[in-house]
Motif scaffolding. Structure first.
Motif, short mmCIF file in Angstrom:
data_model
loop_
_atom_site.label_atom_id
_atom_site.label_comp_id
_atom_site.label_asym_id
_atom_site.label_seq_id
_atom_site.Cartn_x
_atom_site.Cartn_y
_atom_site.Cartn_z
N LEU A 109 0.78 -0.99 -0.19
CA LEU A 109 0.14 0.09 -0.48
C LEU A 109 0.98 1.54 -0.57
O LEU A 109 0.44 1.85 -0.74
CB LEU A 109 -0.69 -0.06 1.38
CG LEU A 109 -2.00 1.65 1.76
CD1 LEU A 109 -2.80 1.40 0.08
CD2 LEU A 109 -3.05 1.08 2.49
N LEU A 113 0.72 4.12 -3.20
CA LEU A 113 0.90 5.56 -2.70
C LEU A 113 2.08 6.50 -3.03
O LEU A 113 1.98 7.64 -3.44
CB LEU A 113 0.60 5.89 -1.35
CG LEU A 113 -1.03 4.69 -0.37
CD1 LEU A 113 -0.96 4.84 0.48
CD2 LEU A 113 -2.24 5.78 -1.30
N THR A 116 2.18 6.83 -6.81
CA THR A 116 1.44 7.16 -7.56
C THR A 116 2.21 9.45 -6.92
O THR A 116 2.04 10.03 -7.78
CB THR A 116 0.28 7.65 -6.96
OG1 THR A 116 -0.58 6.25 -7.09
CG2 THR A 116 -1.23 8.67 -7.21
N ALA A 117 2.51 9.23 -5.03
CA ALA A 117 2.82 10.77 -4.78
C ALA A 117 4.23 11.01 -6.22
O ALA A 117 4.30 12.34 -6.37
CB ALA A 117 3.38 10.84 -4.17
N ARG A 387 -0.75 1.71 -9.89
CA ARG A 387 -0.26 3.47 -9.43
C ARG A 387 -1.08 3.81 -10.87
O ARG A 387 -0.67 5.56 -11.23
CB ARG A 387 0.51 3.24 -9.05
CG ARG A 387 1.77 3.52 -10.09
CD ARG A 387 3.28 3.09 -9.25
NE ARG A 387 4.54 2.34 -10.88
CZ ARG A 387 4.89 3.50 -11.39
NH1 ARG A 387 4.77 4.70 -11.82
NH2 ARG A 387 5.65 2.94 -12.29
N LEU A 390 -4.44 5.62 -10.99
CA LEU A 390 -4.88 6.71 -9.65
C LEU A 390 -3.97 7.80 -10.57
O LEU A 390 -4.21 9.14 -9.57
CB LEU A 390 -3.67 6.14 -8.96
CG LEU A 390 -4.08 5.18 -7.71
CD1 LEU A 390 -3.73 3.84 -6.54
CD2 LEU A 390 -6.42 5.07 -7.10
N CYS A 394 -5.31 11.74 -10.18
CA CYS A 394 -4.55 12.48 -9.41
C CYS A 394 -4.44 14.43 -10.58
O CYS A 394 -4.73 15.45 -10.23
CB CYS A 394 -3.74 12.77 -8.57
SG CYS A 394 -4.13 11.39 -7.25
#
Length: 468
Positions: A109, A113, A116-117, A387, A390, A394
Motif C-alpha cells: 500500500l 501511494l 502515485t505521489a 498506480r 491513480l 490525480c
C-alpha cells in the motif's frame, strides 16, 4: 542403503513369487522394506530417523527460510485444500491475517501511494519552475538524491557488513556509461516535462517496456514469452491512442502542450531502456550492493549533467544562448528561494516542491526495493499497474495540481489507459510468475540440503544461494 538392499534381496529370495501373485505393488514393497529396516535399527537410530522425517515435513510445508522472504499467503494443508475444493469446509479468511501478511500489505500500500505521489509531485515541480529553469531542477534533484544515497552508503560501510571490500574494489569506470545514460534520460525528461501533460507522461513512461525488449533482443539476444510480445504491442497501441488525439486536437486545458515536447519526453525513455540492458549485462553474476551502485551512478550523473548544457541551445530544447546558461542557473536558484525573477514566474512555493519531490522520489525507490524483496513479483507488478490510473486521476484535481494545470479525462485517455494497463499486465505477470518459481526453487533447494546434512549453518546457506 546397504540394509535396504539386504532386506529387499532376502524378501525376493524368500517369497518374490507370492508377492507378485498376491498383487503387491511397488509402494507396498517399499513400505514393507522400510518397516523391515526400522526393525533392525537401534532405538537411537529410529529416533533420529523419526526426527529427520518430521523436519522434512515441516520444511515441505514452508516456502523456505525467512532469509528468502516470507510467502505472501499462508499455505493450506493438502487435506484442508481437498475439503475446500469439495465445499465441505469454508475458507478461513482470518488465517490470512498473520503478522507477515499484514506487514507485506502495508508495504505494498505504501508503494502504491508513494509511486502515485512521485508522478504527481514531479509534474507539480516542473509546472512551478517551467521550462526556463528545468536544467536547474534536473541538476538539483540529482544533487539531493546524491546526498540521500551517500548517507545510506556511509552507514552501510561503517555500521554494517553489507558493502564488502570486494564491492568497493569494483572498477568504477563501469559506472560511467550508466551515469551517461541515466543523466541523458533525466535531462530530456526535465526539458520536456512542463510542456507534456501529466496523463501523457504516465502512459509514455510505459514505453520503457517495449523499448527495453527491443534493446535486449539485439544486444543480449534475449527472447521473451509470446504474452510479453503481445503486451509490448498493446502498450504501444494504447500510447498511440492517448497521444495522437492530443497532437491533432489539443484541449482547452492543454495551453502549455507542445507536440515536440512529447517526442523529447519519449526520447528520454530510450536511454533509460538501454541503461537497464547495460546494467544487466555488466553485473550478471556480480554481487554488488544496490545502494552502493546507485550512489556511484547518481554522483557521476550529476557531473555528467554539465556535459548536456550545449543541448539547451538547440531549438525545441530551450533555444538558450550558451552564454546565458550560467545566468539561467542563478535565476533558478533565486526561484528556489521563492524570488520571482521574471514577470511570469511562480516561485512562491518552489523550494517546497523541489524538496518534496526529491524526498518522495528517494522513498519511492527504497520502498520499491522492499516490496520486491518482501512480496512476490506478481504482487509488485500488480501494485505497479494500480498506480497508473491513480496517478492520472490525480492530475484532474485542481486543488492538487493547480487550477491552471488541472487536466481532464477524455475518452481517448480512458481507452488508452485501459489498453496500456492490459499490456502492462500481459508483459509483467509471466515474468513475475517465473521469478516467483525461481524463488520457490531456491527455498526448496536450501531446505533439501539443510535436511540432508542436519545443519542450518548460515554460511553454508549463503554459499548455496550464491551458487544457485
Amino acid at each position: 542403503t546397504m540394509q535396504r538392499q539386504q532386506q529387499r534381496g532376502a524378501a525376493a529370495a524368500a517369497g518374490g513369487g507370492a508377492g507378485a501373485g498376491g498383487g503387491e505393488t511397488s509402494y507396498d514393497r517399499l513400505v514393507r522394506d522400510e518397516q523391515a529396516i526400522s526393525i533392525t535399527m537401534s532405538p537411537a537410530m529410529q529416533q533420529h530417523q523419526k526426527w529427520k522425517q518430521q523436519q522434512q515435513q515441516q520444511q515441505q510445508q514452508s516456502v523456505g527460510d525467512s532469509r528468502f522472504g516470507q510467502p505472501l499467503l499462508k499455505r493450506v494443508d493438502s487435506s484442508e485444500e481437498d475439503a475446500l475444493l469439495d465445499g465441505k469446509q469454508p475458507f478461513d479468511w482470518m488465517s490470512l491475517m498473520t503478522r507477515e501478511n499484514l506487514v507485506v500489505a502495508a508495504w505494498v500500500l505504501a508503494y502504491i501511494l508513494v509511486a502515485t505521489a512521485n508522478g504527481v509531485t514531479y509534474k507539480i515541480m516542473f509546472n512551478t519552475y517551467q521550462q526556463r529553469y528545468s536544467y536547474f531542477v534536473n541538476q538539483w534533484t540529482t544533487l539531493f538524491y546524491d546526498l540521500f544515497s551517500i548517507i545510506i552508503v556511509l552507514h552501510r560501510i561503517h555500521f554494517t557488513n553489507k558493502i564488502t571490500p570486494e564491492m568497493r574494489a569494483f572498477p568504477k569506470k563501469t559506472f560511467l556509461f550508466m551515469a551517461f545514460l541515466d543523466g541523458l534520460s533525466t535531462f530530456l525528461s526535465a526539458l520536456s516535462s512542463s510542456n507534456t501533460p501529466g496523463q501523457i507522461q504516465t502512459i509514455v513512461n510505459q514505453m520503457v517496456i517495449p523499448t527495453t525488449m527491443i534493446t535486449s533482443y539485439y544486444l543480449l539476444k534475449f527472447r521473451y514469452e509470446n504474452a510479453q510480445y503481445l503486451g509490448a504491442i498493446t502498450i504501444f497501441a494504447g500510447t498511440v491512442l492517448s497521444v495522437v488525439p492530443s497532437l491533432v486536437h489539443p484541449g482547452a486545458d492543454e495551453q502549455n502542450f507542445k507536440w515536440y515536447a512529447v517526442f523529447i519526453f519519449f526520447l528520454g525513455v530510450v536511454p533509460q531502456s538501454a541503461n537497464t540492458v547495460v546494467k544487466e549485462k555488466a553485473f550478471k553474476g556480480t554481487d554488488l550492493d544496490v545502494f552502493y551502485l546507485t550512489a556511484w551512478v547518481s554522483v557521476l550523473q550529476f557531473f555528467m549533467g554539465f556535459l548536456y548544457a550545449p543541448i539547451l541551445t538547440l531549438p525545441g530544447f530551450g533555444g538558450t544562448p550558451f552564454s546565458e546558461i550560467p545566468t539561467q542557473m542563478v535565476d533558478g536558484f533565486h526561484c528556489f528561494l521563492g524570488q520571482n525573477v521574471h514577470i511570469n514566474d511562480h516561485c512562491e512555493n518552489a523550494w517546497w516542491h523541489l524538496l518534496m519531490y526529491s524526498t518522495i522520489n528517494f522513498a519511492y525507490n527504497i520502498i520499491g526495493l522492499v516490496v520486491y524483496k518482501k512480496a512476490s513479483a506478481v504482487v509488485a507488478s500488480i501494485a505497479g499497474a494500480v498506480r497508473l490510473p491513480l496517478t492520472n486521476v490525480c492530475f484532474t484535481f485542481a486543488w492538487l495540481i493547480g487550477k491552471k494545470n488541472a487536466e481532464s479525462f477524455t475518452p481517448y485517455d480512458i481507452a488508452g489507459l485501459i489498453i496500456v494497463l492490459i499490456g502492462f499486465m500481459l508483459y509483467s505477470v509471466p515474468e513475475a510468475m517465473k521469478e516467483d518459481q525461481e524463488k520457490d526453487k531456491m527455498a526448496h533447494l536450501v531446505a533439501s540440503v539443510v535436511s540432508a546434512d542436519g545443519s542450518d549453518d548460515d554460511d553454508d546457506i549463503d554459499k548455496l544461494s550464491d551458487s544457485y
